[in-house]
Design a protein around this motif. Structure first.
Motif, PDB file in Angstrom:
ATOM      1  N   PRO A   1      39.008 158.712  62.352  1.00  8.45           N
ATOM      2  CA  PRO A   1      39.631 159.710  63.223  1.00  8.45           C
ATOM      3  C   PRO A   1      39.357 159.432  64.693  1.00  8.45           C
ATOM      4  O   PRO A   1      38.219 159.198  65.088  1.00  8.45           O
ATOM      5  CB  PRO A   1      38.965 161.022  62.771  1.00  8.45           C
ATOM      6  CG  PRO A   1      38.561 160.772  61.352  1.00  8.45           C
ATOM      7  CD  PRO A   1      38.172 159.329  61.300  1.00  8.45           C
ATOM      8  N   GLY A   2      40.428 159.468  65.497  1.00  8.66           N
ATOM      9  CA  GLY A   2      40.305 159.222  66.932  1.00  8.66           C
ATOM     10  C   GLY A   2      40.828 157.873  67.361  1.00  8.66           C
ATOM     11  O   GLY A   2      41.147 157.675  68.540  1.00  8.66           O
ATOM     12  N   ASP A   3      40.934 156.918  66.439  1.00  7.97           N
ATOM     13  CA  ASP A   3      41.491 155.609  66.779  1.00  7.97           C
ATOM     14  C   ASP A   3      42.987 155.730  67.069  1.00  7.97           C
ATOM     15  O   ASP A   3      43.690 156.545  66.459  1.00  7.97           O
ATOM     16  CB  ASP A   3      41.298 154.609  65.629  1.00  7.97           C
ATOM     17  CG  ASP A   3      39.871 154.112  65.523  1.00  7.97           C
ATOM     18  OD1 ASP A   3      39.201 154.007  66.568  1.00  7.97           O
ATOM     19  OD2 ASP A   3      39.418 153.831  64.393  1.00  7.97           O
TER      20      ASP A   3
ATOM     21  N   PHE B   1      52.873 153.803  68.789  1.00 11.09           N
ATOM     22  CA  PHE B   1      51.452 154.138  68.797  1.00 11.09           C
ATOM     23  C   PHE B   1      51.222 155.336  67.876  1.00 11.09           C
ATOM     24  O   PHE B   1      51.960 156.314  67.925  1.00 11.09           O
ATOM     25  CB  PHE B   1      50.982 154.483  70.210  1.00 11.09           C
ATOM     26  CG  PHE B   1      50.981 153.308  71.153  1.00 11.09           C
ATOM     27  CD1 PHE B   1      49.927 152.409  71.145  1.00 11.09           C
ATOM     28  CD2 PHE B   1      52.027 153.122  72.037  1.00 11.09           C
ATOM     29  CE1 PHE B   1      49.930 151.329  72.011  1.00 11.09           C
ATOM     30  CE2 PHE B   1      52.029 152.049  72.901  1.00 11.09           C
ATOM     31  CZ  PHE B   1      50.983 151.150  72.891  1.00 11.09           C
ATOM     32  N   PHE B   2      50.172 155.254  67.079  1.00  8.07           N
ATOM     33  CA  PHE B   2      49.874 156.315  66.127  1.00  8.07           C
ATOM     34  C   PHE B   2      48.375 156.598  66.156  1.00  8.07           C
ATOM     35  O   PHE B   2      47.568 155.687  65.986  1.00  8.07           O
ATOM     36  CB  PHE B   2      50.305 155.923  64.710  1.00  8.07           C
ATOM     37  CG  PHE B   2      51.772 155.573  64.610  1.00  8.07           C
ATOM     38  CD1 PHE B   2      52.724 156.560  64.411  1.00  8.07           C
ATOM     39  CD2 PHE B   2      52.192 154.254  64.748  1.00  8.07           C
ATOM     40  CE1 PHE B   2      54.066 156.242  64.329  1.00  8.07           C
ATOM     41  CE2 PHE B   2      53.535 153.925  64.669  1.00  8.07           C
ATOM     42  CZ  PHE B   2      54.481 154.923  64.459  1.00  8.07           C
ATOM     43  N   LYS B   3      48.048 157.877  66.372  1.00 10.53           N
ATOM     44  CA  LYS B   3      46.639 158.270  66.437  1.00 10.53           C
ATOM     45  C   LYS B   3      46.181 158.800  65.093  1.00 10.53           C
ATOM     46  O   LYS B   3      46.874 159.590  64.448  1.00 10.53           O
ATOM     47  CB  LYS B   3      46.433 159.337  67.519  1.00 10.53           C
ATOM     48  CG  LYS B   3      44.967 159.709  67.731  1.00 10.53           C
ATOM     49  CD  LYS B   3      44.779 160.595  68.950  1.00 10.53           C
ATOM     50  CE  LYS B   3      43.304 160.885  69.197  1.00 10.53           C
ATOM     51  NZ  LYS B   3      43.101 161.684  70.426  1.00 10.53           N
ATOM     52  N   VAL B   4      44.972 158.384  64.694  1.00 14.15           N
ATOM     53  CA  VAL B   4      44.400 158.854  63.444  1.00 14.15           C
ATOM     54  C   VAL B   4      43.882 160.268  63.655  1.00 14.15           C
ATOM     55  O   VAL B   4      43.058 160.524  64.537  1.00 14.15           O
ATOM     56  CB  VAL B   4      43.257 157.928  62.973  1.00 14.15           C
ATOM     57  CG1 VAL B   4      42.722 158.401  61.618  1.00 14.15           C
ATOM     58  CG2 VAL B   4      43.739 156.485  62.881  1.00 14.15           C
ATOM     59  N   GLY B   5      44.376 161.201  62.854  1.00 17.16           N
ATOM     60  CA  GLY B   5      44.002 162.596  62.997  1.00 17.16           C
ATOM     61  C   GLY B   5      42.618 162.893  62.456  1.00 17.16           C
ATOM     62  O   GLY B   5      41.948 162.032  61.872  1.00 17.16           O
ATOM     63  N   LEU B   6      42.192 164.144  62.646  1.00 18.78           N
ATOM     64  CA  LEU B   6      40.860 164.549  62.195  1.00 18.78           C
ATOM     65  C   LEU B   6      40.699 164.450  60.683  1.00 18.78           C
ATOM     66  O   LEU B   6      39.586 164.314  60.174  1.00 18.78           O
ATOM     67  CB  LEU B   6      40.570 165.982  62.655  1.00 18.78           C
ATOM     68  CG  LEU B   6      40.474 166.200  64.178  1.00 18.78           C
ATOM     69  CD1 LEU B   6      40.247 167.663  64.487  1.00 18.78           C
ATOM     70  CD2 LEU B   6      39.351 165.346  64.768  1.00 18.78           C
TER      71      LEU B   6
ATOM     72  N   VAL C   1      44.237 156.797  56.092  1.00 20.62           N
ATOM     73  CA  VAL C   1      43.775 155.477  56.536  1.00 20.62           C
ATOM     74  C   VAL C   1      42.270 155.446  56.804  1.00 20.62           C
ATOM     75  O   VAL C   1      41.712 154.374  57.035  1.00 20.62           O
ATOM     76  CB  VAL C   1      44.535 155.028  57.804  1.00 20.62           C
ATOM     77  CG1 VAL C   1      46.021 154.931  57.536  1.00 20.62           C
ATOM     78  CG2 VAL C   1      44.264 155.984  58.964  1.00 20.62           C
ATOM     79  N   ASP C   2      41.606 156.600  56.801  1.00 22.30           N
ATOM     80  CA  ASP C   2      40.175 156.657  57.106  1.00 22.30           C
ATOM     81  C   ASP C   2      39.378 155.818  56.111  1.00 22.30           C
ATOM     82  O   ASP C   2      39.547 155.943  54.896  1.00 22.30           O
ATOM     83  CB  ASP C   2      39.702 158.113  57.047  1.00 22.30           C
ATOM     84  CG  ASP C   2      38.257 158.264  57.489  1.00 22.30           C
ATOM     85  OD1 ASP C   2      37.762 157.385  58.207  1.00 22.30           O
ATOM     86  OD2 ASP C   2      37.627 159.274  57.110  1.00 22.30           O
ATOM     87  N   GLY C   3      38.514 154.935  56.635  1.00 22.97           N
ATOM     88  CA  GLY C   3      37.671 154.102  55.781  1.00 22.97           C
ATOM     89  C   GLY C   3      38.251 152.741  55.466  1.00 22.97           C
ATOM     90  O   GLY C   3      37.567 151.899  54.878  1.00 22.97           O
TER      91      GLY C   3
ATOM     92  N   ALA D   1      44.749 149.891  69.587  1.00 21.88           N
ATOM     93  CA  ALA D   1      45.104 150.060  70.992  1.00 21.88           C
ATOM     94  C   ALA D   1      44.031 150.831  71.745  1.00 21.88           C
ATOM     95  O   ALA D   1      43.819 150.617  72.935  1.00 21.88           O
ATOM     96  CB  ALA D   1      46.445 150.791  71.114  1.00 21.88           C
ATOM     97  N   GLU D   2      43.346 151.723  71.047  1.00 25.94           N
ATOM     98  CA  GLU D   2      42.291 152.510  71.688  1.00 25.94           C
ATOM     99  C   GLU D   2      41.230 152.846  70.640  1.00 25.94           C
ATOM    100  O   GLU D   2      41.537 153.417  69.593  1.00 25.94           O
ATOM    101  CB  GLU D   2      42.863 153.792  72.291  1.00 25.94           C
ATOM    102  CG  GLU D   2      41.854 154.615  73.066  1.00 25.94           C
ATOM    103  CD  GLU D   2      42.500 155.775  73.792  1.00 25.94           C
ATOM    104  OE1 GLU D   2      41.756 156.674  74.243  1.00 25.94           O
ATOM    105  OE2 GLU D   2      43.744 155.806  73.902  1.00 25.94           O
ATOM    106  N   TYR D   3      39.994 152.456  70.932  1.00 23.91           N
ATOM    107  CA  TYR D   3      38.894 152.688  69.991  1.00 23.91           C
ATOM    108  C   TYR D   3      38.319 154.084  70.178  1.00 23.91           C
ATOM    109  O   TYR D   3      38.135 154.545  71.299  1.00 23.91           O
ATOM    110  CB  TYR D   3      37.782 151.657  70.185  1.00 23.91           C
ATOM    111  CG  TYR D   3      38.143 150.272  69.731  1.00 23.91           C
ATOM    112  CD1 TYR D   3      37.866 149.853  68.432  1.00 23.91           C
ATOM    113  CD2 TYR D   3      38.760 149.381  70.602  1.00 23.91           C
ATOM    114  CE1 TYR D   3      38.194 148.581  68.018  1.00 23.91           C
ATOM    115  CE2 TYR D   3      39.092 148.106  70.193  1.00 23.91           C
ATOM    116  CZ  TYR D   3      38.808 147.709  68.894  1.00 23.91           C
ATOM    117  OH  TYR D   3      39.144 146.448  68.496  1.00 23.91           O
TER     118      TYR D   3
END
Length: 393
Positions: A60-62, A77-82, A96-98, A126-128
Protein backbone atom coordinates in the motif's frame (compact mmCIF):
# COMPACT_ATOMS: atom_id res chain seq x y z
CA UNK A 1 4.29 -22.00 -66.50
CA UNK A 2 7.85 -21.07 -65.48
CA UNK A 3 7.06 -17.44 -66.12
CA UNK A 4 3.96 -17.62 -63.86
CA UNK A 5 6.03 -19.17 -61.03
CA UNK A 6 8.64 -16.42 -61.37
CA UNK A 7 5.97 -13.70 -61.18
CA UNK A 8 4.44 -15.36 -58.07
CA UNK A 9 7.84 -15.47 -56.35
CA UNK A 10 8.38 -11.79 -57.09
CA UNK A 11 4.94 -10.86 -55.74
CA UNK A 12 5.57 -12.90 -52.52
CA UNK A 13 9.00 -11.33 -51.99
CA UNK A 14 7.55 -7.84 -52.47
CA UNK A 15 4.78 -8.59 -49.97
CA UNK A 16 7.23 -9.81 -47.33
CA UNK A 17 9.43 -6.76 -47.85
CA UNK A 18 6.44 -4.43 -47.51
CA UNK A 19 5.34 -6.16 -44.33
CA UNK A 20 8.77 -6.03 -42.69
CA UNK A 21 9.28 -2.41 -43.62
CA UNK A 22 5.79 -1.32 -42.57
CA UNK A 23 5.55 1.17 -39.62
CA UNK A 24 3.46 -1.29 -37.62
CA UNK A 25 6.06 -4.07 -37.86
CA UNK A 26 8.93 -1.70 -37.09
CA UNK A 27 7.07 -0.32 -34.10
CA UNK A 28 6.52 -3.83 -32.78
CA UNK A 29 10.16 -4.75 -33.23
CA UNK A 30 11.27 -1.49 -31.64
CA UNK A 31 8.93 -1.97 -28.70
CA UNK A 32 10.25 -5.41 -27.89
CA UNK A 33 13.87 -4.37 -27.54
CA UNK A 34 14.06 -0.70 -26.61
CA UNK A 35 12.79 -0.61 -23.03
CA UNK A 36 15.39 -0.56 -20.23
CA UNK A 37 12.56 -1.89 -18.12
CA UNK A 38 12.74 -3.35 -14.66
CA UNK A 39 10.21 -6.02 -15.61
CA UNK A 40 8.55 -6.41 -18.98
CA UNK A 41 6.35 -9.14 -20.39
CA UNK A 42 6.78 -9.45 -24.14
CA UNK A 43 4.43 -11.99 -25.59
CA UNK A 44 4.75 -15.10 -23.47
CA UNK A 45 8.20 -14.18 -22.07
CA UNK A 46 9.09 -12.10 -19.04
CA UNK A 47 12.37 -10.19 -19.20
CA UNK A 48 14.07 -9.11 -15.96
CA UNK A 49 16.55 -6.28 -16.44
CA UNK A 50 16.68 -4.67 -13.01
CA UNK A 51 16.70 -7.20 -10.19
CA UNK A 52 16.37 -4.52 -7.52
CA UNK A 53 12.92 -3.63 -8.85
CA UNK A 54 11.94 -7.12 -9.95
CA UNK A 55 12.41 -8.43 -6.38
CA UNK A 56 10.71 -5.42 -4.76
CA UNK A 57 7.59 -6.40 -2.79
CA UNK A 58 4.62 -4.20 -3.69
CA UNK A 59 2.53 -2.73 -0.87
CA UNK A 60 0.00 0.00 0.00
CA UNK A 61 1.24 3.45 -1.01
CA UNK A 62 3.34 2.39 -4.00
CA UNK A 63 2.59 4.06 -7.34
CA UNK A 64 3.04 1.79 -10.35
CA UNK A 65 3.36 2.72 -14.00
CA UNK A 66 1.73 0.01 -16.10
CA UNK A 67 1.92 0.19 -19.89
CA UNK A 68 0.05 -2.20 -22.11
CA UNK A 69 2.04 -1.93 -25.31
CA UNK A 70 0.07 -0.18 -28.10
CA UNK A 71 -3.05 0.05 -25.89
CA UNK A 72 -2.95 3.42 -24.07
CA UNK A 73 -6.48 2.88 -22.73
CA UNK A 74 -5.12 0.14 -20.47
CA UNK A 75 -1.99 2.09 -19.46
CA UNK A 76 -1.26 4.68 -16.77
CA UNK A 77 -0.23 5.33 -13.17
CA UNK A 78 -1.95 3.23 -10.52
CA UNK A 79 -1.61 3.63 -6.76
CA UNK A 80 -1.84 0.66 -4.44
CA UNK A 81 -4.67 1.31 -2.00
CA UNK A 82 -4.75 0.67 1.73
CA UNK A 83 -6.36 -2.72 1.08
CA UNK A 84 -3.38 -3.73 -1.08
CA UNK A 85 -5.30 -3.54 -4.37
CA UNK A 86 -5.03 -1.51 -7.58
CA UNK A 87 -7.99 -0.60 -9.78
CA UNK A 88 -7.31 -1.41 -13.43
CA UNK A 89 -9.37 -0.99 -16.61
CA UNK A 90 -11.32 -4.15 -17.47
CA UNK A 91 -9.91 -6.09 -14.51
CA UNK A 92 -11.29 -3.78 -11.81
CA UNK A 93 -9.76 -4.42 -8.32
CA UNK A 94 -6.65 -6.62 -8.35
CA UNK A 95 -4.92 -7.70 -5.12
CA UNK A 96 -1.19 -6.96 -5.47
CA UNK A 97 0.03 -6.60 -1.86
CA UNK A 98 2.92 -8.99 -1.15
CA UNK A 99 3.77 -9.65 -4.81
CA UNK A 100 7.05 -8.78 -6.48
CA UNK A 101 6.98 -6.82 -9.74
CA UNK A 102 7.80 -10.05 -11.54
CA UNK A 103 4.89 -11.82 -9.87
CA UNK A 104 2.59 -8.89 -10.67
CA UNK A 105 3.54 -8.98 -14.36
CA UNK A 106 2.76 -12.69 -14.51
CA UNK A 107 -0.60 -12.13 -12.79
CA UNK A 108 -1.71 -9.25 -15.01
CA UNK A 109 -0.59 -10.88 -18.25
CA UNK A 110 -2.58 -13.96 -17.32
CA UNK A 111 -5.70 -11.91 -16.47
CA UNK A 112 -5.52 -9.65 -19.53
CA UNK A 113 -5.39 -12.63 -21.90
CA UNK A 114 -9.19 -12.67 -21.64
CA UNK A 115 -9.30 -9.27 -23.36
CA UNK A 116 -6.00 -8.91 -25.26
CA UNK A 117 -4.32 -11.39 -27.57
CA UNK A 118 -0.70 -11.98 -26.53
CA UNK A 119 -0.56 -8.97 -24.14
CA UNK A 120 2.76 -7.17 -23.95
CA UNK A 121 3.22 -5.30 -20.68
CA UNK A 122 5.75 -3.00 -19.05
CA UNK A 123 5.72 -2.22 -15.29
CA UNK A 124 7.99 -0.26 -12.98
CA UNK A 125 7.77 1.55 -9.64
CA UNK A 126 7.08 5.22 -10.30
CA UNK A 127 6.94 6.20 -6.63
CA UNK A 128 8.07 4.15 -3.64
CA UNK A 129 6.02 4.13 -0.47
CA UNK A 130 7.69 5.14 2.83
CA UNK A 131 9.11 2.11 4.62
CA UNK A 132 8.56 1.30 8.29
CA UNK A 133 11.40 -0.61 9.91
CA UNK A 134 12.46 -1.64 13.40
CA UNK A 135 15.97 -0.81 14.59
CA UNK A 136 17.03 -2.84 17.61
CA UNK A 137 19.99 -4.20 19.48
CA UNK A 138 22.89 -2.05 20.60
CA UNK A 139 21.83 1.39 19.33
CA UNK A 140 21.11 4.46 21.42
CA UNK A 141 17.39 4.65 20.58
CA UNK A 142 15.80 1.34 19.48
CA UNK A 143 12.31 1.44 18.02
CA UNK A 144 10.14 1.73 14.91
CA UNK A 145 11.12 4.34 12.35
CA UNK A 146 9.68 5.47 9.03
CA UNK A 147 12.14 6.21 6.23
CA UNK A 148 11.33 7.68 2.85
CA UNK A 149 12.68 6.22 -0.36
CA UNK A 150 11.18 7.89 -3.42
CA UNK A 151 12.47 7.90 -6.99
CA UNK A 152 10.74 11.22 -7.59
CA UNK A 153 12.78 13.28 -5.15
CA UNK A 154 16.19 13.80 -3.61
CA UNK A 155 17.51 13.14 -0.12
CA UNK A 156 18.92 16.20 1.62
CA UNK A 157 22.38 16.46 3.15
CA UNK A 158 21.17 15.51 6.61
CA UNK A 159 20.02 12.17 5.24
CA UNK A 160 16.57 12.39 6.76
CA UNK A 161 14.25 14.57 4.67
CA UNK A 162 13.30 13.94 1.06
CA UNK A 163 12.72 17.01 -1.06
CA UNK A 164 10.54 16.39 -4.08
CA UNK A 165 11.91 17.63 -7.38
CA UNK A 166 9.51 15.89 -9.74
CA UNK A 167 5.86 14.99 -9.40
CA UNK A 168 3.67 12.51 -11.21
CA UNK A 169 1.73 15.46 -12.56
CA UNK A 170 4.83 16.46 -14.53
CA UNK A 171 4.63 13.22 -16.51
CA UNK A 172 2.07 12.70 -19.28
CA UNK A 173 1.76 8.97 -20.01
CA UNK A 174 -0.23 9.68 -23.19
CA UNK A 175 2.57 11.79 -24.69
CA UNK A 176 5.51 9.66 -23.54
CA UNK A 177 6.55 6.06 -24.05
CA UNK A 178 7.34 3.75 -21.16
CA UNK A 179 11.05 4.25 -21.83
CA UNK A 180 10.71 8.05 -21.67
CA UNK A 181 8.79 7.87 -18.38
CA UNK A 182 11.28 5.38 -16.95
CA UNK A 183 14.17 7.67 -17.85
CA UNK A 184 12.40 10.71 -16.35
CA UNK A 185 11.83 8.89 -13.08
CA UNK A 186 15.11 6.99 -12.78
CA UNK A 187 17.29 10.05 -13.43
CA UNK A 188 15.61 12.06 -10.66
CA UNK A 189 17.12 10.01 -7.81
CA UNK A 190 19.01 6.79 -7.14
CA UNK A 191 19.10 6.90 -3.34
CA UNK A 192 17.17 4.48 -1.13
CA UNK A 193 17.15 3.83 2.64
CA UNK A 194 20.00 1.57 3.77
CA UNK A 195 21.40 -0.04 6.93
CA UNK A 196 23.44 3.14 7.48
CA UNK A 197 20.24 5.21 7.58
CA UNK A 198 18.62 2.75 10.00
CA UNK A 199 21.46 2.96 12.54
CA UNK A 200 21.59 6.72 12.12
CA UNK A 201 17.90 7.28 12.89
CA UNK A 202 18.40 5.02 15.93
CA UNK A 203 20.75 7.79 17.16
CA UNK A 204 23.91 5.86 16.43
CA UNK A 205 25.97 3.26 18.21
CA UNK A 206 27.22 2.71 21.76
CA UNK A 207 30.68 1.66 23.00
CA UNK A 208 29.38 -1.93 22.98
CA UNK A 209 27.92 -2.01 19.45
CA UNK A 210 29.50 -4.72 17.30
CA UNK A 211 29.18 -3.37 13.77
CA UNK A 212 30.79 -6.50 12.34
CA UNK A 213 27.60 -8.35 13.28
CA UNK A 214 24.55 -6.50 11.98
CA UNK A 215 21.55 -8.69 11.21
CA UNK A 216 18.77 -7.85 8.73
CA UNK A 217 15.50 -9.81 8.76
CA UNK A 218 13.16 -9.39 5.79
CA UNK A 219 9.76 -10.57 4.57
CA UNK A 220 9.65 -13.08 1.72
CA UNK A 221 7.26 -12.41 -1.20
CA UNK A 222 4.00 -14.31 -1.55
CA UNK A 223 5.17 -16.25 -4.62
CA UNK A 224 8.08 -17.61 -2.55
CA UNK A 225 5.75 -18.89 0.14
CA UNK A 226 5.90 -15.90 2.51
CA UNK A 227 7.68 -16.04 5.86
CA UNK A 228 10.97 -14.30 6.58
CA UNK A 229 14.62 -14.57 5.62
CA UNK A 230 17.69 -13.36 7.50
CA UNK A 231 21.22 -12.33 6.68
CA UNK A 232 24.21 -10.91 8.57
CA UNK A 233 26.51 -8.19 7.24
CA UNK A 234 29.90 -6.91 8.35
CA UNK A 235 28.87 -3.26 8.47
CA UNK A 236 32.21 -2.25 10.02
CA UNK A 237 33.94 -2.77 6.66
CA UNK A 238 31.81 0.04 5.21
CA UNK A 239 33.40 2.46 7.71
CA UNK A 240 36.93 1.09 7.60
CA UNK A 241 37.21 0.00 3.94
CA UNK A 242 34.28 1.68 2.19
CA UNK A 243 32.68 -1.66 1.29
CA UNK A 244 29.27 -0.55 -0.02
CA UNK A 245 28.14 -4.15 -0.52
CA UNK A 246 27.59 -4.37 3.25
CA UNK A 247 25.27 -1.35 3.25
CA UNK A 248 22.12 -3.20 2.24
CA UNK A 249 19.11 -1.42 0.85
CA UNK A 250 16.15 -1.70 3.24
CA UNK A 251 12.55 -2.53 2.44
CA UNK A 252 9.25 -2.12 4.26
CA UNK A 253 9.01 -4.40 7.30
CA UNK A 254 12.76 -5.00 7.69
CA UNK A 255 14.23 -5.55 11.15
CA UNK A 256 17.80 -4.30 11.69
CA UNK A 257 19.62 -5.55 14.79
CA UNK A 258 23.09 -4.46 15.92
CA UNK A 259 24.69 -7.16 18.05
CA UNK A 260 26.27 -6.34 21.42
CA UNK A 261 29.89 -6.97 22.32
CA UNK A 262 30.95 -8.12 25.79
CA UNK A 263 33.79 -5.60 25.82
CA UNK A 264 34.08 -1.92 24.94
CA UNK A 265 35.03 -1.44 21.26
CA UNK A 266 36.82 1.89 21.58
CA UNK A 267 38.60 1.75 18.22
CA UNK A 268 35.34 1.11 16.41
CA UNK A 269 33.63 3.93 18.29
CA UNK A 270 36.38 6.37 17.33
CA UNK A 271 36.18 5.30 13.66
CA UNK A 272 32.42 5.74 13.67
CA UNK A 273 32.72 9.16 15.36
CA UNK A 274 34.53 10.41 12.27
CA UNK A 275 31.39 9.80 10.20
CA UNK A 276 27.80 11.02 10.53
CA UNK A 277 26.62 7.57 11.65
CA UNK A 278 26.17 8.80 15.24
CA UNK A 279 25.43 12.30 16.57
CA UNK A 280 28.64 14.31 16.82
CA UNK A 281 27.98 15.27 20.45
CA UNK A 282 26.09 13.82 23.40
CA UNK A 283 25.21 14.95 26.93
CA UNK A 284 26.00 13.59 30.39
CA UNK A 285 25.25 15.00 33.84
CA UNK A 286 27.97 16.01 36.31
CA UNK A 287 27.16 17.07 39.88
CA UNK A 288 28.72 17.36 43.32
CA UNK A 289 31.93 19.20 44.13
CA UNK A 290 32.63 20.67 40.68
CA UNK A 291 32.73 24.24 39.45
CA UNK A 292 30.06 23.85 36.73
CA UNK A 293 27.53 21.20 37.72
CA UNK A 294 24.77 20.21 35.29
CA UNK A 295 24.54 18.87 31.75
CA UNK A 296 27.86 18.68 29.90
CA UNK A 297 28.08 18.34 26.11
CA UNK A 298 30.93 16.12 24.93
CA UNK A 299 32.14 14.75 21.58
CA UNK A 300 31.67 11.07 20.78
CA UNK A 301 34.30 8.81 22.33
CA UNK A 302 34.75 10.93 25.47
CA UNK A 303 35.65 9.33 28.80
CA UNK A 304 34.70 10.14 32.41
CA UNK A 305 37.90 12.09 33.10
CA UNK A 306 37.20 14.36 30.14
CA UNK A 307 33.75 15.13 31.55
CA UNK A 308 35.20 15.95 34.97
CA UNK A 309 37.83 18.25 33.50
CA UNK A 310 35.13 20.02 31.46
CA UNK A 311 33.03 20.56 34.59
CA UNK A 312 35.91 21.48 36.89
CA UNK A 313 39.27 22.39 35.31
CA UNK A 314 40.94 22.70 38.75
CA UNK A 315 42.54 19.76 40.54
CA UNK A 316 39.98 17.33 41.92
CA UNK A 317 40.20 15.10 44.96
CA UNK A 318 37.84 12.64 46.56
CA UNK A 319 35.54 9.86 45.53
CA UNK A 320 33.74 9.76 42.19
CA UNK A 321 30.36 8.06 41.78
CA UNK A 322 29.44 6.84 38.28
CA UNK A 323 25.86 5.75 37.45
CA UNK A 324 24.52 4.29 34.18
CA UNK A 325 21.02 2.96 33.59
CA UNK A 326 21.15 0.05 31.13
CA UNK A 327 18.46 -0.88 28.59
CA UNK A 328 17.64 -4.01 30.55
CA UNK A 329 16.58 -1.92 33.55
CA UNK A 330 19.76 -2.61 35.49
CA UNK A 331 22.02 0.01 37.09
CA UNK A 332 25.78 0.12 36.62
CA UNK A 333 27.03 1.96 39.71
CA UNK A 334 30.71 2.48 40.53
CA UNK A 335 32.48 4.29 43.37
CA UNK A 336 36.20 4.96 43.08
CA UNK A 337 38.92 7.49 43.80
CA UNK A 338 39.49 10.00 41.03
CA UNK A 339 42.66 9.21 39.07
CA UNK A 340 43.59 11.65 36.28
CA UNK A 341 46.09 9.20 34.76
CA UNK A 342 43.61 6.31 34.43
CA UNK A 343 43.55 4.83 30.93
CA UNK A 344 40.44 5.25 28.77
CA UNK A 345 38.02 2.31 29.25
CA UNK A 346 39.59 1.62 32.65
CA UNK A 347 37.15 0.87 35.49
CA UNK A 348 37.84 4.37 36.87
CA UNK A 349 37.65 6.09 33.49
CA UNK A 350 34.88 4.46 31.39
CA UNK A 351 33.79 5.65 27.97
CA UNK A 352 30.62 7.64 28.49
CA UNK A 353 27.21 7.20 26.90
CA UNK A 354 24.30 9.64 26.61
CA UNK A 355 22.52 10.04 29.93
CA UNK A 356 25.39 8.88 32.18
CA UNK A 357 25.60 10.51 35.63
CA UNK A 358 28.89 11.47 37.32
CA UNK A 359 28.98 12.82 40.88
CA UNK A 360 32.08 14.01 42.72
CA UNK A 361 31.76 13.38 46.45
CA UNK A 362 33.40 15.34 49.22
CA UNK A 363 36.63 14.01 50.73
CA UNK A 364 37.40 14.11 54.49
CA UNK A 365 39.63 17.16 53.91
CA UNK A 366 37.03 19.10 51.90
CA UNK A 367 34.27 18.15 54.33
CA UNK A 368 36.38 19.46 57.24
CA UNK A 369 37.09 22.67 55.35
CA UNK A 370 33.39 23.16 54.69
CA UNK A 371 32.58 22.71 58.40
CA UNK A 372 35.31 25.18 59.41
CA UNK A 373 34.01 27.62 56.82
CA UNK A 374 30.45 27.33 58.08
CA UNK A 375 31.51 27.76 61.75
CA UNK A 376 33.93 30.61 61.17
CA UNK A 377 31.92 32.60 58.68
CA UNK A 378 29.86 34.50 61.35
CA UNK A 379 33.03 35.50 63.25
CA UNK A 380 34.74 36.58 60.05
CA UNK A 381 31.73 38.76 59.27
CA UNK A 382 31.70 40.39 62.72
CA UNK A 383 35.47 41.01 62.63
CA UNK A 384 35.22 42.60 59.18
CA UNK A 385 32.42 44.86 60.38
CA UNK A 386 34.51 45.86 63.46
CA UNK A 387 37.47 46.79 61.24
CA UNK A 388 35.20 48.84 58.98
CA UNK A 389 33.77 50.83 61.92
CA UNK A 390 37.20 51.27 63.52
CA UNK A 391 38.63 52.75 60.30
CA UNK A 392 35.64 55.08 59.91
CA UNK A 393 36.13 56.65 63.40
Amino acid sequence: MKRVKTICRQIFAASVTALVCSPVFLAKAETSVSYPTSVAALGNKTILKDKSQSSYIVGPGDVLFIEMIDIPELSGFFKVGLDGSIYLPRLRAVKVDGLTINGLVQLLVSNYKRFVKDPEMYIFIAEYRPIRIYVGGEVNRPGYYTLKGNTLGSISADGGQINRTTTLGDINPQAMTGKDISDAVQTSISVFPTVFDAIRVGQGITPYSDLSKVQVTRKRPVEEGGGRKRTQVDFLTLITDGDESQNLRLFDGDYVEVKKSNVVLREQLLNASQTNLSPQFFRVFVSGRVESPGAITLPQGSSLNKALLAASPKLLRGKVEFVRFTKGGEVDRRLFTFKPSAAVSDYRNPLLMPGDIVRVKDSIFTSSMEIIKEVSSPFVGVYSLYQLIDKAF
